[in-house]
Each structure stands twice: as structure tokens, then as C-alpha cells.
Motif scaffolding. Structure first.
Motif, PDB file in Angstrom:
ATOM      1  N   ALA A  65      31.983-111.287 -17.240  1.00  0.00           N
ATOM      2  CA  ALA A  65      32.776-110.414 -16.089  1.00  0.00           C
ATOM      3  C   ALA A  65      34.278-110.402 -15.998  1.00  0.00           C
ATOM      4  N   ALA A  66      34.878-111.531 -16.531  1.00  0.00           N
ATOM      5  CA  ALA A  66      36.264-111.697 -16.620  1.00  0.00           C
ATOM      6  C   ALA A  66      37.081-110.477 -17.088  1.00  0.00           C
ATOM      7  N   ASN A  67      38.234-109.965 -16.331  1.00  0.00           N
ATOM      8  CA  ASN A  67      39.029-109.121 -16.834  1.00  0.00           C
ATOM      9  C   ASN A  67      40.091-109.463 -17.984  1.00  0.00           C
ATOM     10  N   GLY A 121      31.056-119.082 -10.528  1.00  0.00           N
ATOM     11  CA  GLY A 121      31.495-118.489  -9.003  1.00  0.00           C
ATOM     12  C   GLY A 121      30.386-117.434  -8.376  1.00  0.00           C
ATOM     13  N   LYS A 122      31.024-116.544  -7.922  1.00  0.00           N
ATOM     14  CA  LYS A 122      30.377-115.490  -7.220  1.00  0.00           C
ATOM     15  C   LYS A 122      29.361-114.778  -8.179  1.00  0.00           C
ATOM     16  N   VAL A 123      30.069-114.352  -9.413  1.00  0.00           N
ATOM     17  CA  VAL A 123      29.218-113.654 -10.437  1.00  0.00           C
ATOM     18  C   VAL A 123      28.583-114.349 -11.351  1.00  0.00           C
ATOM     19  N   ASN A 172      31.932-105.266 -17.184  1.00  0.00           N
ATOM     20  CA  ASN A 172      32.275-105.803 -15.682  1.00  0.00           C
ATOM     21  C   ASN A 172      32.459-104.572 -14.608  1.00  0.00           C
ATOM     22  N   ASP A 195      32.338-125.166 -15.336  1.00  0.00           N
ATOM     23  CA  ASP A 195      33.217-124.886 -14.039  1.00  0.00           C
ATOM     24  C   ASP A 195      34.019-125.757 -13.750  1.00  0.00           C
ATOM     25  N   VAL A 196      35.338-125.712 -13.301  1.00  0.00           N
ATOM     26  CA  VAL A 196      36.180-126.643 -12.735  1.00  0.00           C
ATOM     27  C   VAL A 196      35.738-127.254 -11.588  1.00  0.00           C
ATOM     28  N   CYS A 246      33.069-115.834 -17.264  1.00  0.00           N
ATOM     29  CA  CYS A 246      33.250-115.571 -15.842  1.00  0.00           C
ATOM     30  C   CYS A 246      34.135-116.153 -15.104  1.00  0.00           C
ATOM     31  N   ALA A 247      35.129-116.545 -15.705  1.00  0.00           N
ATOM     32  CA  ALA A 247      36.010-117.385 -15.004  1.00  0.00           C
ATOM     33  C   ALA A 247      37.532-116.608 -15.073  1.00  0.00           C
ATOM     34  N   LEU A 248      38.199-116.728 -16.070  1.00  0.00           N
ATOM     35  CA  LEU A 248      39.503-116.360 -16.219  1.00  0.00           C
ATOM     36  C   LEU A 248      39.678-115.374 -17.396  1.00  0.00           C
ATOM     37  N   THR A 270      28.272-106.418 -10.054  1.00  0.00           N
ATOM     38  CA  THR A 270      29.076-106.772 -11.025  1.00  0.00           C
ATOM     39  C   THR A 270      28.160-107.631 -11.984  1.00  0.00           C
ATOM     40  N   THR A 284      31.081-107.477  -3.879  1.00  0.00           N
ATOM     41  CA  THR A 284      30.913-106.721  -5.124  1.00  0.00           C
ATOM     42  C   THR A 284      30.161-107.527  -6.280  1.00  0.00           C
ATOM     43  N   GLY A 308      32.459-120.519 -16.053  1.00  0.00           N
ATOM     44  CA  GLY A 308      32.632-120.050 -14.467  1.00  0.00           C
ATOM     45  C   GLY A 308      31.540-119.631 -13.806  1.00  0.00           C
TER      46      GLY A 308
HETATM   47  P1  NAD Z   1      35.079-116.483  -8.791  1.00  0.00           P
HETATM   48  O1  NAD Z   1      36.519-116.857  -8.244  1.00  0.00           O
HETATM   49  O2  NAD Z   1      34.107-116.864  -7.730  1.00  0.00           O
HETATM   50  O3  NAD Z   1      34.431-117.415  -9.629  1.00  0.00           O
HETATM   51  C1  NAD Z   1      35.250-117.772 -10.816  1.00  0.00           C
HETATM   52  C2  NAD Z   1      34.717-119.008 -11.077  1.00  0.00           C
HETATM   53  O4  NAD Z   1      35.389-119.804 -12.315  1.00  0.00           O
HETATM   54  C3  NAD Z   1      35.229-120.326 -10.067  1.00  0.00           C
HETATM   55  O5  NAD Z   1      33.899-121.050  -9.712  1.00  0.00           O
HETATM   56  C4  NAD Z   1      36.123-121.182 -10.520  1.00  0.00           C
HETATM   57  O6  NAD Z   1      36.140-122.617 -10.119  1.00  0.00           O
HETATM   58  C5  NAD Z   1      35.794-121.158 -12.180  1.00  0.00           C
HETATM   59  N1  NAD Z   1      36.811-121.464 -13.043  1.00  0.00           N
HETATM   60  C6  NAD Z   1      38.123-121.365 -12.941  1.00  0.00           C
HETATM   61  N2  NAD Z   1      38.942-121.766 -14.133  1.00  0.00           N
HETATM   62  C7  NAD Z   1      37.887-122.319 -14.792  1.00  0.00           C
HETATM   63  C8  NAD Z   1      38.010-122.568 -16.196  1.00  0.00           C
HETATM   64  N3  NAD Z   1      39.059-122.887 -16.577  1.00  0.00           N
HETATM   65  N4  NAD Z   1      36.654-123.227 -16.642  1.00  0.00           N
HETATM   66  C9  NAD Z   1      35.549-122.709 -16.266  1.00  0.00           C
HETATM   67  N5  NAD Z   1      35.477-122.473 -14.780  1.00  0.00           N
HETATM   68  C10 NAD Z   1      36.588-121.897 -14.095  1.00  0.00           C
HETATM   69  O7  NAD Z   1      35.505-115.168  -9.083  1.00  0.00           O
HETATM   70  P2  NAD Z   1      34.164-113.957  -9.470  1.00  0.00           P
HETATM   71  O8  NAD Z   1      34.231-112.955  -8.325  1.00  0.00           O
HETATM   72  O9  NAD Z   1      32.831-114.733  -9.854  1.00  0.00           O
HETATM   73  O10 NAD Z   1      34.942-113.353 -10.679  1.00  0.00           O
HETATM   74  C11 NAD Z   1      34.802-113.957 -12.086  1.00  0.00           C
HETATM   75  C12 NAD Z   1      35.656-113.266 -13.020  1.00  0.00           C
HETATM   76  O11 NAD Z   1      35.001-111.772 -13.045  1.00  0.00           O
HETATM   77  C13 NAD Z   1      37.178-113.077 -12.359  1.00  0.00           C
HETATM   78  O12 NAD Z   1      37.882-113.271 -13.565  1.00  0.00           O
HETATM   79  C14 NAD Z   1      37.198-111.778 -11.771  1.00  0.00           C
HETATM   80  O13 NAD Z   1      38.381-111.192 -11.854  1.00  0.00           O
HETATM   81  C15 NAD Z   1      36.250-110.926 -12.686  1.00  0.00           C
HETATM   82  N6  NAD Z   1      35.752-109.618 -12.016  1.00  0.00           N
HETATM   83  C16 NAD Z   1      34.936-109.918 -10.844  1.00  0.00           C
HETATM   84  C17 NAD Z   1      34.390-109.037 -10.304  1.00  0.00           C
HETATM   85  C18 NAD Z   1      33.698-109.070  -8.907  1.00  0.00           C
HETATM   86  O14 NAD Z   1      33.141-108.154  -8.497  1.00  0.00           O
HETATM   87  N7  NAD Z   1      33.473-110.178  -8.285  1.00  0.00           N
HETATM   88  C19 NAD Z   1      34.378-107.472 -10.772  1.00  0.00           C
HETATM   89  C20 NAD Z   1      35.070-107.302 -12.042  1.00  0.00           C
HETATM   90  C21 NAD Z   1      35.532-108.592 -12.699  1.00  0.00           C
END
Ligand code: NAD
Length: 357
Positions: A259-261, A182-184, A287, A203-204, A237-239, A150, A146, A180
Motif C-alpha cells: 500500500a505504501a506510496n 497499521g490500518k491497511v 494502492n 511494525d515499530v 504497507c508502512a513508508l 485500499t 479508506t 507495517g
Molecule cells: P498507518 O499509519 O495506519 O499504518 C502504517 C504502519 O506502519 C503503522 O502501524 C506504523 O507504526 C508502521 N511503521 C512505521 N514505520 C515503520 C517501519 N520502519 N517498519 C515497520 N512499520 C512501520 O497507515 P495506513 O493507512 O495503514 O497506510 C499505510 C501506507 O499506505 C502509508 O504509506 C500510506 O500513505 C499508504 N496508503 C494508504 C491508503 C489508505 O487508504 N489508508 C491509501 C493509499 C496509500
């Protein structure tokens, strides 16, 4: 506060604790509000420090799903599952299948899929025990990852914020700080780079940072320093919980959209951001792309339709900003009111008796 008090405070309907001694499964499924339809929400697996924190996460996240479903008109209620355990060491086939059986036992009152700590593959395993799953990989008949949808929603949301605040949604030359990648976050960086933005990322995970620096010429900063950078848009977009007493005074941006919730845990922080002149785009709208995708999957997935519905978040946000101005409240309060109105109106329709088919 006792569990019933917590449920009453936010209006939760049901909290289901499940335990399986064979696999060590400890899961909590929170159904917040099913006025609009079956509860839809992901399943998070995390090694919570305490049981209370697991309960609190399930309650807070399921509330957010009600809001997200209501405002995007997906005809679902809000729910969320948490599995209390370490996804790296505790996840086994037996645990996932036991969880699947407990979901099946709710007979469609709850549909679930991936969240932090769980993957599409996990639900292929759980899917041997239940049909009430979404966000399965494409090879298993689902709509797949997803995060692309997102990220598209976040991109349209930032443009809507820009249009409201600066009178144009052209982001060329704007600086966006992404926390952050990551995927989003990584996909969002691609969209913003294409639009001509300057990127600052943290990003960490050093490899994730390196990818975005190499592909999009982003400037990397230490995770602890991302709040201090001068930028036009800050995109968490992390936490969750990153907008708090310790961080908001450091921000040097005009728009927050990511994106973060549950980016803000205390509504007072939302007011303070408003007073500081920062436009905080409600997280559960910006998000919502992932939810839109999996809700579409329930109907029989069509990617083009899901993307179109995600694009509509742009107009939804403009309407929300306009409503906020009209009522002299923050955009977050305006969004909460839109959610409440929709639940009340459609809840009233369900008073009309329909015989069972
Ligand atoms: P993900 O786990 O792929 O990416 C999150 C990234 O944040 C990772 O690369 C991680 O290393 C990094 N991270 C963690 N702690 C950190 C910090 N203190 N500082 C900087 N970076 C940090 O998750 P995702 O799918 O990319 O989702 C990102 C956020 O969006 C999450 O909070 C998720 O709940 C929310 N979200 C995602 C979706 C979705 O479809 N994937 C939908 C709605 C909400």
C-alpha cells in the motif's frame, strides 16, 4: 534545484504556499496536472526536517496522484497538500480552519482529505470553512475510512501478480511478509490469512504487531529484519522509499505489492528489481482503492460501486503486465505510458469549445 526547475521537471502546474501567523500554519498545496479534472489528493501533516523536504514531498506525492487518477479513470487530476508541523503538538482548530480557508480559495481546483498525520475528524473541523473535502467520517456525510478499500485493492493486486507470475491467483500456502500492520496492513493480513497464506509481519508499534500475531498466527520479526525474510510476496504497507540501494539486494521474494506510496524513489531501482526477476507491482495502481473510494464520494458515495471499481484493479494490472511484456519494459514503465496516453487523449478532447452554462 530551484522550485520552478523542480516544477518543470515533473510538469507541475501550481504550487500554493499558505501561511497564517495566528495558528502558525505553513502549508503547501501542489497541483500537478488538472487535464482530467479537479486535482484530488490527501493532506499530509508532518514535521519535515527542512522546507525543501516538505516541498519535495508535495511535488512527488501530487505527481503520484495524477498517475493514480488517470490510470483508474476517476476523472480527476493530481494534487496533494502538506502541512509542515507536528501533528501531535501543532494541530489546532484555528490551524485546520485556516487550512480549510486556503483550500476554499482554490474554488474546487483541489479536493483534499486525510493522509498521514491527519484524520477524518480534522476535516470535519476544516469543513466549517470549505466544501472541497473528501474522506469525511460517515457521520459527517462522507465515505469514512479508506483503508479497508485500499487493503482490498492490495489484495486483488497481489492476486493479479500471482496469476501473472505463477499462472494461478490462489495464494494458499504462499508466504507474505507485511511491513507495517497499521490500518491497511492489519486488514490485508486478515484477507491473506483467510486465503490460507503464511504471514510474517513487522511494525515499530509493538501493539499493532501483537494484534496480528494473535488474530492471524503471524510470525513477528524486528522492523530492521523484514527485508531479509524468505517469502513469496513482500508487501510494504508502512513508508515510502523502502525499495532502495540498501534494501533491494536483501530481498528474498518474487513479488512486491503493497500500500505504501512512492515505494521506489529512483526509477533505476525499478529496473534493477526487474533484472533480479522480482515482479514489482506499480504502487500507484495496487494502492488506488482509497482514491477510488473518495472519488466515488464526490459523485455521491456508493460502497458497492467503489468496491467493484477496486476489484477492477486486478484486470488493470493484468493488462499492465501484458503491455509491459509486449513493449519489453517494466510494469512500472508500462503503467507510466498508460497514464501519459490517457492524459494526451482526453486533453485533446478538451480542445473542443463548450460555452459556459
Ligand atoms: P498507518 O499509519 O495506519 O499504518 C502504517 C504502519 O506502519 C503503522 O502501524 C506504523 O507504526 C508502521 N511503521 C512505521 N514505520 C515503520 C517501519 N520502519 N517498519 C515497520 N512499520 C512501520 O497507515 P495506513 O493507512 O495503514 O497506510 C499505510 C501506507 O499506505 C502509508 O504509506 C500510506 O500513505 C499508504 N496508503 C494508504 C491508503 C489508505 O487508504 N489508508 C491509501 C493509499 C496509500
Amino acid at each position: 534545484m530551484g522550485i520552478f526547475e523542480q516544477m518543470a521537471e515533473r510538469g507541475h502546474e501550481q504550487l500554493v504556499f499558505s501561511h497564517d501567523s495566528e495558528s502558525g500554519l505553513r502549508s503547501i498545496i501542489a497541483l500537478h496536472d488538472t487535464t482530467l479534472g479537479s486535482a484530488l489528493g490527501g493532506c499530509r501533516m508532518r514535521d519535515y526536517p527542512t522546507e525543501a523536504e516538505a516541498v519535495d514531498d508535495a511535488l512527488a506525492l501530487s505527481w503520484g496522484m495524477t498517475a493514480k487518477s488517470a490510470i483508474t479513470r476517476t476523472n480527476h487530476g493530481g494534487g496533494k497538500a502538506v502541512i509542515w508541523g507536528d501533528p501531535k503538538t501543532d494541530k489546532t482548530e484555528i490551524l485546520l480552519r485556516a487550512f480549510g480557508r486556503f483550500v476554499e480559495g482554490l474554488h474546487g481546483r483541489f479536493l483534499t482529505g486525510t493522509d498521514m498525520g491527519t484524520t477524518g475528524e480534522d476535516f470535519v473541523v476544516a469543513g466549517q470553512e470549505t466544501d472541497w473535502l473528501v474522506g469525511l467520517p460517515e457521520y459527517a456525510g462522507g465515505s469514512g475510512n479508506t483503508s479497508v478499500t485500499t487493503a482490498h485493492g492490495v489484495w486483488h493486486g497481489i492476486r493479479a501478480g500471482a496469476s501473472h507470475l505463477w499462472g494461478s491467483d490462489d495464494l494458499r500456502g504462499k508466504t507474505v511478509a507485511i511491513q507495517g500492520v497499521g490500518k491497511v496492513g492489519e486488514y490485508l493480513a486478515e484477507l491473506l490469512d483467510e486465503a490460507g497464506c503464511e504471514l510474517i509481519v513487522s511494525d515499530v508499534d509493538g501493539e499493532a504487531v501483537e494484534r496480528v500475531v494473535t488474530a492471524h498466527g503471524a510470525r513477528a520479526v524486528d522492523p530492521a529484519d523484514i527485508y531479509d525474510v524468505e517469502c513469496d510476496v513482500f508487501s510494504p504497507c508502512a513508508l515510502g522509499g523502502v525499495l532502495n540501494e540498501d534494501t533491494i539486494g536483501r530481498l528474498r521474494c518474487q513479488i512486491i505489492g503493497g500500500a505504501a506510496n512512492n515505494q521506489v524513489t529512483d526509477p533505476e531501482i525499478g529496473h534493477r528489481l526487474h533484472e533480479m526477476g522480482i515482479l514489482y507491482i506499480p504502487d500507484y495502481i495496487i494502492n488506488a482503492g482509497g482514491l477510488i473510494q473518495v472519488a466515488d464520494e464526490v459523485e455521491g458515495f456508493n460502497r458497492e460501486r467503489a468496491m467493484k471499481k477496486t476489484e477492477a484493479l486486478y484486470q488493470l494490472l493484468l493488462d499492465c503486465f501484458a503491455r509491459a511484456e509486449e513493449l519489453s519494459v517494466t510494469p512500472f514503465e508500462a503503467a507510466d505510458r498508460l497514464v501519459e496516453e490517457r492524459i494526451n487523449i482526453l486533453g485533446a478532447v478538451s480542445r473542443i469549445y463548450l460555452p459556459r452554462r
